[in-house]
Enzyme design. Sequence first.
Site, PDB file in Angstrom:
ATOM      1  CD  GLU A 144      48.519  20.576  58.062  1.00 25.23           C
ATOM      2  OE1 GLU A 144      47.780  21.541  58.192  1.00 25.23           O
ATOM      3  OE2 GLU A 144      49.360  20.474  57.156  1.00 25.23           O
ATOM      4  CG  HIS A 164      58.375  24.191  53.009  1.00 23.63           C
ATOM      5  ND1 HIS A 164      58.044  22.937  52.568  1.00 23.63           N
ATOM      6  CD2 HIS A 164      59.130  24.019  54.115  1.00 23.63           C
ATOM      7  CE1 HIS A 164      58.561  22.038  53.376  1.00 23.63           C
ATOM      8  NE2 HIS A 164      59.234  22.668  54.325  1.00 23.63           N
ATOM      9  CE  LYS A 190      50.290  27.817  57.693  1.00 23.55           C
ATOM     10  NZ  LYS A 190      50.270  28.987  56.900  1.00 23.55           N
ATOM     11  NE  ARG A 204      49.516  37.025  50.758  1.00 24.31           N
ATOM     12  CZ  ARG A 204      50.149  36.102  50.048  1.00 24.31           C
ATOM     13  NH1 ARG A 204      50.208  36.215  48.737  1.00 24.31           N
ATOM     14  NH2 ARG A 204      50.693  35.056  50.619  1.00 24.31           N
TER      15      ARG A 204
HETATM   16  P1  ADP Z   1      52.265  33.571  47.509  1.00 21.87           P
HETATM   17  O1  ADP Z   1      51.603  34.888  47.227  1.00 21.87           O
HETATM   18  O2  ADP Z   1      52.275  32.730  46.315  1.00 21.87           O
HETATM   19  O3  ADP Z   1      51.767  32.826  48.711  1.00 21.87           O
HETATM   20  P2  ADP Z   1      54.706  33.899  49.011  1.00 21.87           P
HETATM   21  O4  ADP Z   1      54.393  32.750  49.899  1.00 21.87           O
HETATM   22  O5  ADP Z   1      56.091  33.994  48.455  1.00 21.87           O
HETATM   23  O6  ADP Z   1      53.766  33.957  47.752  1.00 21.87           O
HETATM   24  O7  ADP Z   1      54.363  35.235  49.820  1.00 21.87           O
HETATM   25  C1  ADP Z   1      54.183  36.479  49.170  1.00 21.87           C
HETATM   26  C2  ADP Z   1      55.021  37.544  49.793  1.00 21.87           C
HETATM   27  O8  ADP Z   1      54.665  37.730  51.136  1.00 21.87           O
HETATM   28  C3  ADP Z   1      56.488  37.274  49.763  1.00 21.87           C
HETATM   29  O9  ADP Z   1      57.133  38.505  49.546  1.00 21.87           O
HETATM   30  C4  ADP Z   1      56.759  36.705  51.143  1.00 21.87           C
HETATM   31  O10 ADP Z   1      58.079  36.957  51.523  1.00 21.87           O
HETATM   32  C5  ADP Z   1      55.769  37.486  51.975  1.00 21.87           C
HETATM   33  N1  ADP Z   1      55.206  36.778  53.128  1.00 21.87           N
HETATM   34  C6  ADP Z   1      54.124  35.988  53.139  1.00 21.87           C
HETATM   35  N2  ADP Z   1      53.811  35.586  54.365  1.00 21.87           N
HETATM   36  C7  ADP Z   1      54.733  36.121  55.186  1.00 21.87           C
HETATM   37  C8  ADP Z   1      54.960  36.079  56.600  1.00 21.87           C
HETATM   38  N3  ADP Z   1      54.155  35.438  57.443  1.00 21.87           N
HETATM   39  N4  ADP Z   1      56.023  36.728  57.088  1.00 21.87           N
HETATM   40  C9  ADP Z   1      56.834  37.405  56.258  1.00 21.87           C
HETATM   41  N5  ADP Z   1      56.658  37.506  54.933  1.00 21.87           N
HETATM   42  C10 ADP Z   1      55.633  36.882  54.394  1.00 21.87           C
HETATM   43  P1  ADP Z   2      52.743  28.989  54.151  1.00 16.22           P
HETATM   44  O1  ADP Z   2      51.806  29.773  55.003  1.00 16.22           O
HETATM   45  O2  ADP Z   2      54.158  29.129  54.574  1.00 16.22           O
HETATM   46  O3  ADP Z   2      52.514  29.241  52.703  1.00 16.22           O
HETATM   47  P2  ADP Z   2      51.472  26.394  53.741  1.00 16.22           P
HETATM   48  O4  ADP Z   2      50.651  25.674  54.752  1.00 16.22           O
HETATM   49  O5  ADP Z   2      50.731  27.041  52.637  1.00 16.22           O
HETATM   50  O6  ADP Z   2      52.383  27.466  54.483  1.00 16.22           O
HETATM   51  O7  ADP Z   2      52.534  25.368  53.145  1.00 16.22           O
HETATM   52  C1  ADP Z   2      53.571  25.761  52.276  1.00 16.22           C
HETATM   53  C2  ADP Z   2      54.157  24.542  51.586  1.00 16.22           C
HETATM   54  O8  ADP Z   2      54.656  23.596  52.547  1.00 16.22           O
HETATM   55  C3  ADP Z   2      53.178  23.734  50.755  1.00 16.22           C
HETATM   56  O9  ADP Z   2      53.018  24.251  49.461  1.00 16.22           O
HETATM   57  C4  ADP Z   2      53.812  22.349  50.768  1.00 16.22           C
HETATM   58  O10 ADP Z   2      54.871  22.284  49.846  1.00 16.22           O
HETATM   59  C5  ADP Z   2      54.392  22.264  52.156  1.00 16.22           C
HETATM   60  N1  ADP Z   2      53.445  21.627  53.089  1.00 16.22           N
HETATM   61  C6  ADP Z   2      52.580  22.263  53.923  1.00 16.22           C
HETATM   62  N2  ADP Z   2      51.838  21.376  54.647  1.00 16.22           N
HETATM   63  C7  ADP Z   2      52.224  20.147  54.264  1.00 16.22           C
HETATM   64  C8  ADP Z   2      51.839  18.809  54.635  1.00 16.22           C
HETATM   65  N3  ADP Z   2      50.923  18.572  55.566  1.00 16.22           N
HETATM   66  N4  ADP Z   2      52.462  17.776  54.015  1.00 16.22           N
HETATM   67  C9  ADP Z   2      53.420  17.997  53.091  1.00 16.22           C
HETATM   68  N5  ADP Z   2      53.825  19.219  52.699  1.00 16.22           N
HETATM   69  C10 ADP Z   2      53.247  20.294  53.271  1.00 16.22           C
END
Ligand code: ADP
Ligand code: ADP
Length: 479
Positions: free
Chosen positions: A199, A234, A115, A291
């Site tokens: 953040e 989340h 990130k 992806r």
């Molecule tokens: P999206 O594709 O909408 O971001 P998810 O956040 O649920 O959906 O992630 C997609 C898939 O990848 C899920 O099966 C989740 O468990 C897996 N996944 C994503 N990032 C990681 C991670 N850093 N470590 C383990 N599993 C992950």
């Molecule tokens: P991941 O890699 O686990 O998907 P993201 O950065 O995409 O992490 O964040 C996943 C979720 O966490 C977001 O969809 C939101 O609901 C919450 N989130 C992330 N960052 C923030 C933020 N700065 N403020 C509030 N909610 C957040």
Amino acid sequence: MKKILIANRGEIAIRVMRTARKMGIATVAVFSEADRRSPHVKYADEAVCIGAPPSSESYLNGDKIIAVAKKNNVDAIHPGYGFLSENAEFAEAVEKQGITFIGPRSKAIKIMGSKLAAKEAVSRYNIPMVPGIDKAITDIEHAKEIAKKIGFPVLIKASAGGGGKGMRIVQAEKDLESQMKRAISEAESAFGDGSVFIEKYISSPRHIEIQVMADDHGNILHFFERECSIQRRHQKVVEEAPSSVLSDELRAEMGRAATDVARSCDYLSAGTVEFLLDADHNFYFLEMNTRLQVEHPVTELITGVDLVELQIRIARGEPINLTQEDLRINGHALELRVYAEDPYNDFLPSVGRLTGYKIPVGDGIRVDNGFEQGMEVPIFYDPMLSKLITYGQNREEAIEKMISAIGDYKVEGVETTLPFGRFVCQHDAFRSGQFDTHFVPLYFTKKALNQGLNENEEAAALIGLYAYLKDRKKLRTPN
Ligand code: ADP
Ligand code: ADP
Ligand code: MG
């Protein structure tokens, strides 16, 4: 490209194979010992067992998968989502063997997998970021300074985090030190990288993401947005396209920002740029997922484009045969992730045997499914059974179709998120479009879920009674 290997399991493996088959490309499935009888194994033209049930010994064993690909004369590998899909070393190793990786180049995967590196890459463009620090932080005094400047609450995030893991909300200065220590050690053990950053915690955000697609000829297009604000832990459970809040101007602006994010890392293939939208409709870049996304079907339904087909064409070196102006939003689509989880019990995984399993069929209903009756839900993997996707001319119609499809979906033996999906679809906040990422903590309780069910049963009983009375009337009518 005559034969592709799908380095994945479950619904997404089948989803990719379906398009390959449509394009006349042969498919090779890989499977662990736990998945021997899985539908994705039966669906493929060839299938190879790659090891024991734990992912580390099967679906995450890149060397083994590449060896199978070579032995079976595979031209390309599609990684699906999860597992090796965002592993830059795997993508590179695949290409080194002269096999095409259906996805972005390893350099882009690497940048966006962090990130912090992502923030750095996009900083050359005019893309709004969540206020905070864009460097790994270890010094507690420095962290306090930053947090005070941006204002509590703040969010400590793991740079290498994903899947909703590695985030900690800090409400006040006194908690910062202990939370930071915990976040760092958690990030180290979960992701092998202890880098964390801070953040601003956006208070009532909506999660809005843009689908992008880039080819090797300089074309970068966006396929509009998906709204994924209905989350638990989340992580998304209900997604839709389009969002009920974006104006055409904001959509175009976010689309432009997303294509710039793709440009910043020389992107190729399908990707998703995630943003948070605050209550005043300011948007902030969150991260890019390099992806195919779980929720890609809602985009396919509103644009009429098969995103996997486009990924395969791009991997073959073809240009995208569309322009941004060709793309139009048509209708509305909704997706419910059907997880084997117990919504009555904090969404904890509910594994077991599917003693009964019947998916709904019908106009405007698509089920991307990976299971069948009699199968065990393995404890080794993500407990998603399928994705239930509905399409309508408008949002109302898509929601109504979802409610009736949930009613026709029969699962016995495990608890699922199906009743939760119905709860969401019947809730005023969701129906009116007035919701954010706090929908679950704000509105969802066991009691509310039960109430929804009772109302449903009552409605079903009334409909039954009405039909019965109508029938009786018919019978009574002379001649
Ligand atoms: P999206 O594709 O909408 O971001 P998810 O956040 O649920 O959906 O992630 C997609 C898939 O990848 C899920 O099966 C989740 O468990 C897996 N996944 C994503 N990032 C990681 C991670 N850093 N470590 C383990 N599993 C992950
Ligand atoms: P991941 O890699 O686990 O998907 P993201 O950065 O995409 O992490 O964040 C996943 C979720 O966490 C977001 O969809 C939101 O609901 C919450 N989130 C992330 N960052 C923030 C933020 N700065 N403020 C509030 N909610 C957040
Ligand atoms: Mg994310």
